[in-house]
Design an enzyme around this catalytic site. Sequence first.
Site, PDB file in Angstrom:
ATOM      1  N   GLU A 175      23.436  36.843  40.543  1.00 45.12           N
ATOM      2  CA  GLU A 175      23.455  36.591  41.812  1.00 45.12           C
ATOM      3  C   GLU A 175      23.005  38.193  42.485  1.00 45.12           C
ATOM      4  O   GLU A 175      22.342  38.192  43.614  1.00 45.12           O
ATOM      5  CB  GLU A 175      24.730  36.128  42.423  1.00 45.12           C
ATOM      6  N   ALA A 193      37.221  30.183  40.916  1.00 45.12           N
ATOM      7  CA  ALA A 193      38.305  29.759  41.843  1.00 45.12           C
ATOM      8  C   ALA A 193      39.074  28.301  41.621  1.00 45.12           C
ATOM      9  O   ALA A 193      40.580  28.412  41.880  1.00 45.12           O
ATOM     10  CB  ALA A 193      37.793  29.713  43.361  1.00 45.12           C
ATOM     11  N   VAL A 240      52.997  46.404  43.505  1.00 46.46           N
ATOM     12  CA  VAL A 240      53.941  46.197  42.511  1.00 46.46           C
ATOM     13  C   VAL A 240      53.831  46.961  41.380  1.00 46.46           C
ATOM     14  O   VAL A 240      52.691  47.147  40.743  1.00 46.46           O
ATOM     15  CB  VAL A 240      54.021  44.707  42.299  1.00 46.46           C
TER      16      VAL A 240
END
Length: 448
Positions: free
Chosen positions: A183, A330, A92
């Site tokens: 991490e 999330a 887009v």
Amino acid sequence: MLKFENLSLNIPDTTKPRVVIIGGGFGGINLAKNLDNKAFQIVMFDKQNYHGFWPLLYQVATAGLEPDAIAEPLRKMFDEDYEDFHFRLVRVTGVNPQAKTVVTLIGELKYDYLVIATGTKANFFGNEQVQKYSFPLKTIPEALNLRSQLLQSFEQASITRDPDIRQALLNFVIVGAGPTGVELAGSLAEMRKHVLPGDYPGLDFSKMNIYLVEGLDRVLPPMSPEASQKTYKYLTDMGINMKLNTLVETYDGEVVTLKGGEQIRSHTVIWAAGVTGALIDGLPNEVIARGGRVMVNRFNQIEGFPDIYAIGDIALMKTDKFPNGHPGVAQPAIQQGRLLAKNLNRTIRGEKMEEFEYFDKGSLAIIGRSRAVADLPGNRHIGGFFAWVIWLVVHIYYLIGFRSKLIVLSNWMYRLFTYERGTRLIIRPFVRPGDKEAQEFMLKNEMG
């Protein structure tokens, strides 16, 4: 050969309201799955044909998982039960709110409701030199590039005679001590201790340096001070070189220069220092907030555009509890996607929409085997083995698809008992711009 002028979106005409969703991340798929597909035509655009579980990207980068373990094809997620769902693999390029159209590379499409769920991209804060030479970690291709770079660095270090070049190949600089940086540092430290010495017996991995650079005064700034303190101890115990209150000034592909003048020779700089919204052209500047996020109200409507919504990381919804917007994880995207679907379903029934209220389920970060931290509801903070188990369970639960859950779980169980990482393959060699040694190495070995 395909030509753009011969392509079209090929979306069927409809008498139903058309919902166009830009982005197949957590927000987009939860919206599409909960919309009444008998009442709406649903069109999803994305520049990739899969949904990725981005919290595990660092494990792809460090050879712990293969890409298909954390990705699910979008078309597979919307089968025959979604009879009027249409996915198009297309970029887009803009929106036209006045004409109510979405502009793509191969045509335009009218919408009744538009939902922008494009997420974020790496933010280099205008430092073009760092952007050119460092490795971001926001997509699967970027994770694979980084994996190739790591493995190629070890291969080159094992055969070079120049001790300075060897040391530069074994110096890894991670910029940003948020969840991704922490991490990744922990994963590299475990590889250094348990995996790499067996693969490269001729290399002295006591000389492999992992630097974690953070501009603020603590690691994991989005989490609690208690989680930060535990994480700092875990990282230092694992031999990570911590550099807090430190900014990267430049990086030319060979030398990292920190503000204050300190220099580190390194062929691998990983950029995890920040994100900015993946904006789409066509929205007015007055709805764009700091960090490239789009300002929305409590219904996720963009201010001044009642038929355009933004959800997930791209959306900035200010509330009393979250004056700077919701955290870029999330859960807000999942919850906003689900509620927006219910609200659009209510809208066509003439019912009142419901305001979004974020339910914070907590935050997690893993540093290594049996080392993790968790901020849980009720202002509870835990670390160590129990937090590690929670992290494992949560991440398995939120993976999309039974196959992905099974693959990841079996990989983790295998590594729990063996420390082995079975995907240390240089399938797609990668040469970073400006890396002369790597370019020469690849050319001579006919790998490039």
